[in-house]
Motif scaffolding. Sequence first.
Motif, PDB file in Angstrom:
ATOM      1  N   THR A 139       0.857  -1.181   0.000  1.00 13.04           N
ATOM      2  CA  THR A 139       0.000   0.000   0.000  1.00 13.04           C
ATOM      3  C   THR A 139       0.898   1.238   0.000  1.00 13.04           C
ATOM      4  O   THR A 139       2.025   1.201   0.521  1.00 13.04           O
ATOM      5  N   THR A 140       0.404   2.328  -0.570  1.00  9.40           N
ATOM      6  CA  THR A 140       1.176   3.560  -0.624  1.00  9.40           C
ATOM      7  C   THR A 140       0.281   4.754  -0.324  1.00  9.40           C
ATOM      8  O   THR A 140      -0.816   4.867  -0.883  1.00  9.40           O
ATOM      9  N   ASP A 141       0.750   5.612   0.557  1.00  9.17           N
ATOM     10  CA  ASP A 141       0.067   6.870   0.846  1.00  9.17           C
ATOM     11  C   ASP A 141       1.053   8.013   0.644  1.00  9.17           C
ATOM     12  O   ASP A 141       2.211   7.925   1.079  1.00  9.17           O
ATOM     13  N   GLU A 142       0.589   9.069  -0.012  1.00 14.28           N
ATOM     14  CA  GLU A 142       1.413  10.263  -0.188  1.00 14.28           C
ATOM     15  C   GLU A 142       1.108  11.249   0.929  1.00 14.28           C
ATOM     16  O   GLU A 142      -0.050  11.584   1.170  1.00 14.28           O
ATOM     17  N   ARG A 143       2.143  11.715   1.608  1.00 15.24           N
ATOM     18  CA  ARG A 143       1.996  12.639   2.717  1.00 15.24           C
ATOM     19  C   ARG A 143       2.942  13.841   2.522  1.00 15.24           C
ATOM     20  O   ARG A 143       3.942  13.742   1.827  1.00 15.24           O
ATOM     21  N   LEU A 144       2.606  14.943   3.172  1.00 13.12           N
ATOM     22  CA  LEU A 144       3.420  16.169   3.151  1.00 13.12           C
ATOM     23  C   LEU A 144       3.692  16.639   1.727  1.00 13.12           C
ATOM     24  O   LEU A 144       4.783  17.131   1.417  1.00 13.12           O
ATOM     25  N   VAL A 145       2.688  16.512   0.873  1.00  6.96           N
ATOM     26  CA  VAL A 145       2.845  16.911  -0.528  1.00  6.96           C
ATOM     27  C   VAL A 145       3.077  18.422  -0.597  1.00  6.96           C
ATOM     28  O   VAL A 145       2.362  19.211   0.036  1.00  6.96           O
ATOM     29  N   GLY A 146       4.090  18.817  -1.325  1.00  5.21           N
ATOM     30  CA  GLY A 146       4.419  20.219  -1.487  1.00  5.21           C
ATOM     31  C   GLY A 146       5.509  20.718  -0.568  1.00  5.21           C
ATOM     32  O   GLY A 146       6.006  21.833  -0.753  1.00  5.21           O
ATOM     33  N   ARG A 147       5.901  19.923   0.427  1.00  2.99           N
ATOM     34  CA  ARG A 147       6.998  20.324   1.307  1.00  2.99           C
ATOM     35  C   ARG A 147       8.340  20.109   0.601  1.00  2.99           C
ATOM     36  O   ARG A 147       8.485  19.231  -0.251  1.00  2.99           O
ATOM     37  N   ASP A 148       9.329  20.871   0.993  1.00  2.00           N
ATOM     38  CA  ASP A 148      10.681  20.736   0.450  1.00  2.00           C
ATOM     39  C   ASP A 148      11.486  19.915   1.442  1.00  2.00           C
ATOM     40  O   ASP A 148      11.920  20.420   2.478  1.00  2.00           O
ATOM     41  N   LEU A 149      11.673  18.622   1.144  1.00  2.00           N
ATOM     42  CA  LEU A 149      12.203  17.671   2.113  1.00  2.00           C
ATOM     43  C   LEU A 149      13.706  17.457   1.950  1.00  2.00           C
ATOM     44  O   LEU A 149      14.265  17.627   0.863  1.00  2.00           O
ATOM     45  N   GLN A 150      14.341  17.037   3.048  1.00  2.00           N
ATOM     46  CA  GLN A 150      15.782  16.831   3.068  1.00  2.00           C
ATOM     47  C   GLN A 150      16.203  15.453   3.574  1.00  2.00           C
ATOM     48  O   GLN A 150      17.208  14.919   3.131  1.00  2.00           O
TER      49      GLN A 150
END
Length: 371
Positions: A32-43
């Motif tokens: 299963t896959t869930d997309e989270r924190l869409v739009g954040r600039d991650l490091q």
Amino acid sequence: MTDTTAYAALQDRVLVVGGGDGDDSNAADEWTTDERLVGRDLQCVAASPDRPDRAFVGTVESGILRTADGGDTWDRVAPDIDDRVTSLAVSPHDPDVVWAGTEPSAVYRSTDGGLASDASETSSDPGSDGGDSLTAMPPLSDLPSESAWSFPPRPHTHHVRWLEPDPTDPERLYVAIEAGALVRTDDALAATAADGTDGTETWQDRPEGARYDNHTLATHPDREGRVYTAAGDGYAQSEDGGDTWAYPQDGLDHGYVWGLAVPRGEPDTVVVSAASGARSAHSVSSAEAYVYRTTSAGRDEPTEWHLAMDGLPEPEGTVRSLLAAAGGSVLFALNNRGLYRSADAGASWERVPLAWPDGSESGTSQGLAVV
């Protein structure tokens, strides 16, 4: 079959991927896959198998974000940290001990699992207020080599690229500065900047023979004192906690080494990702990255590297893979083409059957934690 959760930090979202950990668990209905924190600039991202529903993400402008429910909701913790958060680590001795590294280079510590949060961003995580937040450790900037540290894309600064806790000594922490130094401390649980301690009293600067441009560090609980490092100037390994180093490169035909993983059940097997240089590692337009493997790290026999590309995408157009160990001989690799899983310590790979987000093939993945 044991459940596995992978927290895959892409540039602009976290994929929370759940599935089985058996040898035959690559069927589409197993994941299963869930997309989270869409739009954040991650490091970066970190998690502990002792708290599989809790993960931490470092960002460019939003500090440290934390989930306690497997990624459904996220809080900002340590709101006083405004710098780019470039590395995170959870202690293998106590999942409530968390370290964070930033740009400019500094290290912070929490002993309560990052429970102190910014009330303006708190979601439905019970008990997410209060706590000790993150405590600044003595300054890395006090070290003699600091004047030579510089990150080439932003040469005016530098950052903590990797934090590696020692699995046999809860007080020891290894810190990779990009670019310029490997440093270490034997006071990782108590040292604090608040008492005015000079950084030179806490951190050992550049152990003799250590690489300067370390990208990924690893340790293993069954090999006390062993430190593995993937660096811009090749692979290196220490058997004595970083006092001395060896540089086995035979067969490793690409010297810019980035990702690194050691199977939890095979401490003498090492898998790395590598390219000919920074552009071919990180820039999709010129990407050409490879994965190598050895099964003789630290043994009496010579260490020899071999390509380990069976089941992985072609090197051309593929950026460097991030690598992470799950249980036993299971490894995961994350790149711009997808998430891949190996059940045989990196000898072969299968793509995890998940829908890849639009546009992610043109980006560079930022972090991978598997619990």
